[in-house]
Enzyme design. Structure first.
Site, PDB file in Angstrom:
ATOM      1  N   ARG A 120       0.808  -1.234   0.000  1.00 29.26           N
ATOM      2  CA  ARG A 120       0.000   0.000   0.000  1.00 29.26           C
ATOM      3  C   ARG A 120       0.835   1.275   0.000  1.00 29.26           C
ATOM      4  NH1 ARG A 120      -3.186  -3.180   3.549  1.00 29.26           N
ATOM      5  NH2 ARG A 120      -4.935  -4.021   2.384  1.00 29.26           N
ATOM      6  N   LYS A 142       4.302  10.906 -11.563  1.00 27.16           N
ATOM      7  CA  LYS A 142       3.388  10.081 -12.374  1.00 27.16           C
ATOM      8  C   LYS A 142       4.048   8.733 -12.597  1.00 27.16           C
ATOM      9  CE  LYS A 142       0.785  13.263 -15.295  1.00 27.16           C
ATOM     10  NZ  LYS A 142       0.578  13.686 -16.696  1.00 27.16           N
ATOM     11  N   GLU A 184      11.595  16.648 -25.274  1.00 27.45           N
ATOM     12  CA  GLU A 184      10.893  17.157 -24.086  1.00 27.45           C
ATOM     13  C   GLU A 184      11.474  18.522 -23.691  1.00 27.45           C
ATOM     14  OE1 GLU A 184       8.191  15.878 -22.904  1.00 27.45           O
ATOM     15  OE2 GLU A 184       8.213  13.698 -23.131  1.00 27.45           O
ATOM     16  N   LYS A 220       9.038  22.362 -14.545  1.00 26.37           N
ATOM     17  CA  LYS A 220       8.080  21.286 -14.234  1.00 26.37           C
ATOM     18  C   LYS A 220       7.715  21.299 -12.748  1.00 26.37           C
ATOM     19  CE  LYS A 220       6.783  16.522 -14.662  1.00 26.37           C
ATOM     20  NZ  LYS A 220       6.869  15.263 -15.343  1.00 26.37           N
ATOM     21  N   GLU A 230      -2.966  17.105 -11.941  1.00 26.76           N
ATOM     22  CA  GLU A 230      -3.358  17.387 -13.326  1.00 26.76           C
ATOM     23  C   GLU A 230      -4.854  17.677 -13.475  1.00 26.76           C
ATOM     24  OE1 GLU A 230      -1.242  15.164 -16.400  1.00 26.76           O
ATOM     25  OE2 GLU A 230      -3.042  15.285 -17.620  1.00 26.76           O
ATOM     26  N   ARG A 234      -1.300  21.417 -15.231  1.00 25.37           N
ATOM     27  CA  ARG A 234      -0.335  20.344 -15.555  1.00 25.37           C
ATOM     28  C   ARG A 234      -0.601  19.726 -16.920  1.00 25.37           C
ATOM     29  NH1 ARG A 234       2.272  15.674 -11.596  1.00 25.37           N
ATOM     30  NH2 ARG A 234       3.577  14.762 -13.225  1.00 25.37           N
ATOM     31  N   ASN A 238       1.495  18.080 -21.425  1.00 22.30           N
ATOM     32  CA  ASN A 238       1.173  17.056 -22.427  1.00 22.30           C
ATOM     33  C   ASN A 238       1.240  17.607 -23.844  1.00 22.30           C
ATOM     34  OD1 ASN A 238       0.698  15.110 -20.431  1.00 22.30           O
ATOM     35  ND2 ASN A 238      -1.361  15.911 -20.096  1.00 22.30           N
ATOM     36  N   HIS A 241       1.670  15.339 -26.800  1.00 27.21           N
ATOM     37  CA  HIS A 241       1.618  13.952 -26.327  1.00 27.21           C
ATOM     38  C   HIS A 241       0.442  13.147 -26.876  1.00 27.21           C
ATOM     39  CE1 HIS A 241       4.844  15.188 -23.759  1.00 27.21           C
ATOM     40  NE2 HIS A 241       4.885  14.028 -23.130  1.00 27.21           N
ATOM     41  N   HIS A 245       1.499   9.926 -28.561  1.00 26.45           N
ATOM     42  CA  HIS A 245       1.155   8.573 -28.111  1.00 26.45           C
ATOM     43  C   HIS A 245       0.529   7.778 -29.252  1.00 26.45           C
ATOM     44  CE1 HIS A 245       0.968   9.821 -23.570  1.00 26.45           C
ATOM     45  NE2 HIS A 245       2.201   9.642 -24.002  1.00 26.45           N
ATOM     46  N   HIS A 257       9.349   7.743 -27.533  1.00 28.23           N
ATOM     47  CA  HIS A 257       8.392   8.686 -26.930  1.00 28.23           C
ATOM     48  C   HIS A 257       8.660  10.129 -27.394  1.00 28.23           C
ATOM     49  CE1 HIS A 257       5.671  10.343 -23.934  1.00 28.23           C
ATOM     50  NE2 HIS A 257       6.627  11.182 -23.567  1.00 28.23           N
TER      51      HIS A 257
END
Ligand code: NAD
Ligand code: GLY
Length: 354
Positions: A120, A142, A184, A220, A230, A234, A238, A241, A245, A257
């Site tokens: 957990r 993330k 990036e 960032k 997000e 945030r 992306n 992206h 993707h 990527h």
């Protein structure tokens, strides 16, 4: 060495320097008492840096257990996640012990996800060895694995205890991996880090990454401080992206990527310019930077295929999807559209001519 505070709900420092790998053990010992550490890395990184980092941990009193997996996006899967979790259990790691992600974004996302659900929630640290992981995936918490339906569709927000980024590790990166990370950096230039596109256009892949990584991480970190989960701001991160993707998925993940993100940024910037959302000349400026870095700015796939693949992205909300569109170099905005508008926008961005 530079240090940047990431003021998330669980705050931590991102340390950026050269020659840090050797000091990871002693720097981790300054944060917590020595304990067992699961050192997670792909086989390529294990070969290059595994022993160095393991012995740094051992010298500082930690007990490292090395976990290696095959390199590549294919390893960001539930199968591997489950195997890694079982490894942690077999080695008897407890909730008070530590996971260390040594490698690129694949390792960070996978090990971070495992740490977030093991018993957990177990502490982890990020030790990025790709430019992409240094400026993006190691910071902000993330974590994810991919599903057959798309990228990063299962994951958590789980902040690390610290990020130790050794820019000297970029020296062993293949040229295309370095370029993928540089995409990036281009993204941060488009979003608001001033002077970055000019520097990247001038220096290409010979840029001084020790000077480039800290402003990207600081940018960032500020976004994560304001909108960790997000809910709004945030989403800007992306940029490129959603289409990126799509390109990655269509290529069966042979397109990296950052290469996908480069294509996504280029198509949307050209479309935004043609729609009058974006200042004239912005696409040319972006394209010069991508060219200097050896990055693609056109899609190897049709607009139709790209629209289909991109609609599986998690940024889709029912009949709508929010695009991030540049207004000029250094400023972007959120642009919600109906999913039926995506294909014409992609077509507009893919048409040749000015
Ligand atoms: P990666 O982890 O697969 O690394 C790329 C390749 O470089 C691998 O083959 C690896 O073995 C090799 N490598 C790593 N370090 C090396 C070194 N120093 N020298 C030589 N080879 C080295 O991929 P990546 O580009 O680092 O990351 C891409 C992943 O990151 C994608 O899965 C993407 O979805 C994810 N990502 C996550 C976030 C986030 O916020 N969590 C942000 C951006 C990207
Ligand atoms: N790479 C996008 C984010 O961290 O939000």
């Amino acid at each position: 060495m530079k240090s940047i505070k990431v003021a998330a709900t669980h705050p931590y420092q991102a340390w950026i320097g050269t020659g840090l790998l050797d000091r990871v053990g002693e720097m981790t010992a300054a944060l917590r008492s020595p304990c067992p550490v699961a050192l997670v890395m792909d086989e390529t990184v294990a070969e290059l840096y595994g022993e160095l980092v393991a012995s740094s941990f051992a010298k500082a009193g930690f007990r490292p257990h090395m976990y290696r997996f095959p390199p590549g996006e294919g390893s960001k899967s539930f199968e591997l996640l489950s195997h890694l979790l079982e490894f942690l259990a077999q080695k008897g790691l407890g909730r008070g012990d530590l996971v260390a992600a040594l490698g690129g974004g694949v390792t960070g996302d996978l090990a971070g996800f495992a740490a977030s659900v093991y018993q957990r929630g177990t502490a982890y640290i990020q030790i990025p060895t790709t430019l992409l992981a240094a400026v993006d995936s190691s910071v902000g918490g993330k974590t994810a694995v991919n599903l057959p339906s798309g990228k990063n569709l299962a994951g958590t927000f789980w902040q690390p205890e610290a990020v130790f980024c050794d820019c000297a590790t970029f020296a062993t990166l293949p040229r295309q991996e370095l370029a993928s990370g540089a995409a990036e950096c281009v993204k941060y230039g488009m979003l608001g880090v001033s002077g970055l596109l000019e520097t990247l256009t001038r220096d290409g892949l010979a840029a001084s990454w020790m000077d480039i990584v800290p402003p990207c991480v600081a940018y960032k970190a500020e976004i994560v401080r304001v909108d960790e989960r997000e809910n709004g701001l945030r989403r800007m991160l992306n940029l490129g992206h959603t289409l990126g993707h799509g390109v990655e998925k269509l290529s069966g993940f042979t397109v990296r990527h950052g290469e996908g993100v480069a294509v996504g940024m280029a198509i949307l910037t050209r479309a935004a310019e043609r729609m009058g959302f974006c200042e004239a000349g912005t696409f040319r400026f972006l394209q010069r930077a991508l060219d200097a870095l050896g990055l693609p700015s056109t899609s190897p796939f049709s607009a139709e295929a790209l629209a289909d693949a991109s609609l599986g992205d998690k940024k889709r909300q029912g009949d709508h999807i929010t695009l991030i569109l540049p207004r000029n170099v250094g400023s972007c905005g959120l642009y919600p559209i109906s999913i039926t508008e995506l294909l014409p926008i992609i077509r507009l961005g893919m048409e040749e001519g000015s």
